[in-house]
Design a protein around this motif. Structure first.
Motif, short mmCIF file in Angstrom:
data_model
loop_
_atom_site.label_atom_id
_atom_site.label_comp_id
_atom_site.label_asym_id
_atom_site.label_seq_id
_atom_site.Cartn_x
_atom_site.Cartn_y
_atom_site.Cartn_z
N SER A 1 29.14 43.73 -10.71
CA SER A 1 28.54 42.42 -10.43
C SER A 1 28.45 41.59 -11.70
N ALA A 2 28.03 42.22 -12.80
CA ALA A 2 27.90 41.49 -14.06
C ALA A 2 29.24 40.95 -14.53
N ALA A 3 30.31 41.76 -14.36
CA ALA A 3 31.64 41.33 -14.79
C ALA A 3 32.14 40.17 -13.94
N VAL A 4 31.91 40.25 -12.63
CA VAL A 4 32.38 39.18 -11.74
C VAL A 4 31.65 37.87 -12.04
N VAL A 5 30.32 37.94 -12.18
CA VAL A 5 29.54 36.73 -12.46
C VAL A 5 29.96 36.12 -13.78
N LYS A 6 30.18 36.97 -14.80
CA LYS A 6 30.60 36.47 -16.12
C LYS A 6 31.92 35.74 -16.03
N GLU A 7 32.89 36.31 -15.35
CA GLU A 7 34.19 35.66 -15.22
C GLU A 7 34.10 34.36 -14.42
N THR A 8 33.25 34.35 -13.41
CA THR A 8 33.10 33.15 -12.57
C THR A 8 32.51 32.01 -13.36
N VAL A 9 31.46 32.30 -14.12
CA VAL A 9 30.81 31.25 -14.92
C VAL A 9 31.74 30.71 -15.98
N GLU A 10 32.47 31.58 -16.64
CA GLU A 10 33.38 31.14 -17.70
C GLU A 10 34.55 30.37 -17.11
#
Length: 290
Positions: free
Chosen positions: A281-290
């Motif tokens: 979840s943390a990886a997906v959210v990070k990529e989405t925000v960036e």
């Protein structure tokens, strides 16, 4: 107190271009825009010197008006407009003059403000130098006071960084300002372009004053409008469109977060490994925000 005195010294020594170095910035993009603002400050100070030399009597009169405005009713009225968000009604919020009388009133307001700015752009610091004090609000925050009260029209605060240095903090959280504060590198770049447009206009005005092309003080505001209005308006249009893009992006992100939350809840109930799910979840959210 040392930071306040440093700002006063910069103006007194003709180094107004260094003033933005004393303003707190929480990102590289913000600092880049402040550096451009420093160039504009330097240009304004140079122009003020030229204007004072060419129109000494008019500048003296305007300086008296500036002193009165520093603590008068005009400052209080502006403060109320900024708090309520009314000040944005004629800018990016899309508000337009309702009639010829309102349009003329805005034009007169622009002329008055621009003349005072050109006559003595940093007069407030000089006028108030004996009346400015600071008051600690917390370990990392302080307020700048004028005669023991918040600086009109909206107050001025300071922040201490991790190295223990104190900086002035621009009021970017005001209702009339916060909704337009840049969030992306592209948005900051547009603001930087606007400052460059204004800087170029002031440079041209300075040359006109120096060579005698401007023979009367009241011509300054007219020329300023001619040189800056069209290019500045174009930049504002670009930024307005970028605000539309931001709103669409925020709607997409809200929808994504809602659906993502539903998916995470579903796989958690299905027995997914909690540690693996958290990392994913943390990886997906990070990529989405960036």
């Amino acid at each position: 107190d040392d930071t306040v005195q440093a700002a006063l010294a910069m103006v007194r020594n003709g180094d107004a271009a260094k003033l933005p170095r004393l303003i707190y910035a929480d990102s590289r993009e913000y600092r880049s825009v402040l550096n451009r603002l420093g160039a504009l400050f330097g240009t304004l100070q140079e122009m003020g010197t030229e204007v004072a030399a060419r129109f000494p009597a008019e500048v003296a009169k305007l300086q008296e008006q500036i002193k009165e405005a520093a603590t008068g009713e005009g400052a209080a009225q502006l403060a109320e407009r900024l708090r309520s968000g009314e000040a944005a009604s004629g800018s990016l919020a899309g508000g337009q003059p309702q009639n010829d009388a309102e349009r003329r009133a805005r034009e007169q307001q622009f002329r008055d403000v621009s003349l005072r700015l050109f006559a003595d752009p940093f007069s407030f610091l000089d006028i108030a130098k004996e009346r400015l004090t600071t008051q600690r609000l917390s370990d990392d925050q302080a307020a700048v006071l004028l005669d023991g009260k918040p600086v009109p029209p909206i107050g001025l605060t300071m922040r201490r960084d991790a190295d223990g240095l104190w900086y002035f903090e621009l009021p970017l959280n005001l209702p009339a300002v916060a909704q337009f504060v840049p969030q992306t590198r592209h948005e900051w770049s547009i603001i930087g372009s606007l400052i460059r447009v204004l800087d170029n206009a002031v440079k041209e005005l300075t040359v006109d004053v120096r060579n005698g092309s401007i023979g009367r003080m009241d011509q300054l505001s007219e020329k300023a409008g001619e040189k800056a209005f069209v290019p500045a308006a174009m930049v504002f249009i670009v930024y307005s469109k970028e605000m539309d893009v931001r709103q669409r992006r925020e709607r997409v992100m809200r929808d994504f977060r809602r659906k993502w939350g539903e998916w995470v809840s579903g796989v958690r109930e299905a027995g997914a490994d909690p540690a693996a799910l958290k990392a994913f979840s943390a990886a997906v959210v990070k990529e989405t925000v960036e």
